[in-house]
Design a protein around this motif. Structure first.
Motif, PDB file in Angstrom:
ATOM      1  N   ALA A 130      37.957  43.199  48.421  1.00  0.00           N
ATOM      2  CA  ALA A 130      37.842  41.739  48.453  1.00  0.00           C
ATOM      3  C   ALA A 130      38.435  41.102  47.210  1.00  0.00           C
ATOM      4  O   ALA A 130      38.796  39.920  47.220  1.00  0.00           O
ATOM      5  N   PHE A 131      38.552  41.887  46.131  1.00  0.00           N
ATOM      6  CA  PHE A 131      39.145  41.386  44.900  1.00  0.00           C
ATOM      7  C   PHE A 131      40.621  41.770  44.860  1.00  0.00           C
ATOM      8  O   PHE A 131      40.965  42.916  45.153  1.00  0.00           O
ATOM      9  N   PRO A 132      41.510  40.851  44.500  1.00  0.00           N
ATOM     10  CA  PRO A 132      42.916  41.223  44.318  1.00  0.00           C
ATOM     11  C   PRO A 132      43.034  42.353  43.307  1.00  0.00           C
ATOM     12  O   PRO A 132      42.304  42.397  42.317  1.00  0.00           O
ATOM     13  N   PHE A 133      43.964  43.264  43.554  1.00  0.00           N
ATOM     14  CA  PHE A 133      44.072  44.481  42.738  1.00  0.00           C
ATOM     15  C   PHE A 133      44.186  44.167  41.256  1.00  0.00           C
ATOM     16  O   PHE A 133      43.457  44.727  40.430  1.00  0.00           O
ATOM     17  N   LEU A 134      45.116  43.293  40.888  1.00  0.00           N
ATOM     18  CA  LEU A 134      45.342  43.011  39.470  1.00  0.00           C
ATOM     19  C   LEU A 134      44.133  42.317  38.840  1.00  0.00           C
ATOM     20  O   LEU A 134      43.795  42.578  37.682  1.00  0.00           O
ATOM     21  N   ILE A 214      51.651  54.905  41.973  1.00  0.00           N
ATOM     22  CA  ILE A 214      52.182  55.068  40.612  1.00  0.00           C
ATOM     23  C   ILE A 214      52.928  53.828  40.127  1.00  0.00           C
ATOM     24  O   ILE A 214      52.651  53.335  39.023  1.00  0.00           O
ATOM     25  N   PRO A 215      53.892  53.277  40.893  1.00  0.00           N
ATOM     26  CA  PRO A 215      54.539  52.053  40.396  1.00  0.00           C
ATOM     27  C   PRO A 215      53.573  50.879  40.278  1.00  0.00           C
ATOM     28  O   PRO A 215      53.706  50.053  39.372  1.00  0.00           O
ATOM     29  N   GLN A 216      52.596  50.810  41.181  1.00  0.00           N
ATOM     30  CA  GLN A 216      51.585  49.765  41.079  1.00  0.00           C
ATOM     31  C   GLN A 216      50.797  49.912  39.781  1.00  0.00           C
ATOM     32  O   GLN A 216      50.496  48.919  39.100  1.00  0.00           O
ATOM     33  N   ALA A 217      50.486  51.153  39.418  1.00  0.00           N
ATOM     34  CA  ALA A 217      49.758  51.405  38.181  1.00  0.00           C
ATOM     35  C   ALA A 217      50.603  51.076  36.956  1.00  0.00           C
ATOM     36  O   ALA A 217      50.091  50.549  35.958  1.00  0.00           O
ATOM     37  N   ILE A 218      51.901  51.359  37.016  1.00  0.00           N
ATOM     38  CA  ILE A 218      52.790  51.065  35.890  1.00  0.00           C
ATOM     39  C   ILE A 218      52.889  49.559  35.660  1.00  0.00           C
ATOM     40  O   ILE A 218      52.838  49.071  34.524  1.00  0.00           O
ATOM     41  N   ILE A 219      53.031  48.803  36.745  1.00  0.00           N
ATOM     42  CA  ILE A 219      53.069  47.346  36.626  1.00  0.00           C
ATOM     43  C   ILE A 219      51.741  46.830  36.071  1.00  0.00           C
ATOM     44  O   ILE A 219      51.710  45.927  35.217  1.00  0.00           O
ATOM     45  N   SER A 220      50.639  47.405  36.539  1.00  0.00           N
ATOM     46  CA  SER A 220      49.318  46.975  36.065  1.00  0.00           C
ATOM     47  C   SER A 220      49.142  47.281  34.587  1.00  0.00           C
ATOM     48  O   SER A 220      48.591  46.461  33.836  1.00  0.00           O
ATOM     49  N   GLU A 221      49.595  48.456  34.161  1.00  0.00           N
ATOM     50  CA  GLU A 221      49.509  48.800  32.732  1.00  0.00           C
ATOM     51  C   GLU A 221      50.329  47.830  31.896  1.00  0.00           C
ATOM     52  O   GLU A 221      49.891  47.411  30.816  1.00  0.00           O
TER      53      GLU A 221
END
Length: 287
Positions: A130-134, A214-221
């Protein structure tokens, strides 16, 4: 070689052939492998210390002595970019491993036992989704505190529901198959059925999910470091470099261009590889 081993080897060979015939998938594989190699060998490839300052060479343009220029403290941007890729890749891999390790047993239990167990796990998953990932990643990082390890934990927890859904879905599909029924009829324990028969047949979908995560995690980092909630100075990070470069963009645009390009390329590479791998495995609906 056993029949099962031979079948798996043949299947892997066919998947590799399909992937090599997928132009964008091959391009993504090459780009991803290049960035993994950079992350592993950054201390060897980098020309110097990423934290070394040189006030006599502040904001120097790209040239022979500094191929990517220097920053506001005279630090070599090539060195910092290589180490920044290393930091971002490290957070990306650690967060995905954390999510995978935590989600796999939850998804297996929910899909195998169903009933109240499935309901509880599904409701927890729905609550997190329910919460946006970022937003979830930023919130968790703010609670845990700013550091590379905490950033990996926050991103891993934020990715948890996606992995649970993949494992649960594959488990629900597998438990209807004859080989699972045969194992249960033969008296195999539940843990044996789940980890020896169900989980191996979920790996194709999990591999595709990993290439997405992995790319989602890199952008988040990069976002967390940009906001000051991730990697802390003087340790270089692509997001931290972009954050520091804001003030000097007009007079030193290379401070933004090179770390920004690295983020774009590494995420593009993994996404293209993931698309090619999904097609090679014939998992059209997995994303």
């Amino acid at each position: 070689m056993s029949t099962t081993t031979g079948t798996r080897a043949l299947g892997s060979h066919r998947v590799l052939q399909r992937l090599l015939r997928h132009p964008t998938g091959c391009a993504g594989l090459v780009i991803s492998a290049l960035f993994v190699l950079i992350a592993l060998t950054a201390p060897v490839l980098a020309p110097g210390d990423p934290a070394a300052v040189d006030f006599a060479n502040v904001l120097a343009q790209p040239g022979p002595d500094a191929p990517l220029g220097t920053d506001e403290l005279g630090r070599d941007q090539l060195t910092r970019t290589l180490h920044g890729i290393r930091s971002s890749m490290l957070v990306g891999v650690l967060s995905v491993v954390l999510a995978l390790v935590a989600a796999t047993p939850l998804g297996l239990i929910a899909g195998y036992y169903r009933g109240i167990t499935d309901t509880v796990v599904s409701r927890i998953t729905d609550t997190l989704l329910a919460f946006p990932f970022l937003v979830l990643a930023v919130g968790l990082a703010a609670v845990l505190g700013a550091s590379l390890t905490n950033a990996a934990i926050a991103i891993g927890l934020a990715q948890l529901p996606n992995f649970i859904r993949v494992v649960r879905g594959e488990t629900l599909r597998s438990v209807e198959q004859d080989y699972v029924s045969a194992a249960i009829a033969a008296g195999a324990r539940d843990t044996t059925v789940m980890f020896r028969h169900v989980l191996p047949n979920s790996w194709n979908a999990l591999l595709v999910q990993i290439t997405v995560a992995i790319p989602q995690a890199i952008i988040s980092e990069s976002l967390l470091s940009f906001l000051g909630l991730g990697v802390q100075p003087p340790t270089p990070s692509l997001g931290l470099m972009l954050s520091a470069a804001q003030t000097y963009f007009a007079q030193a645009p290379w401070l933004v261009v090179f770390p920004g390009a690295a983020i774009v390329l590494v995420t593009l590479g993994f996404n293209l590889f993931g698309d090619g791998l999904r097609d090679a495995l014939d998992l059209k609906g997995v994303r």
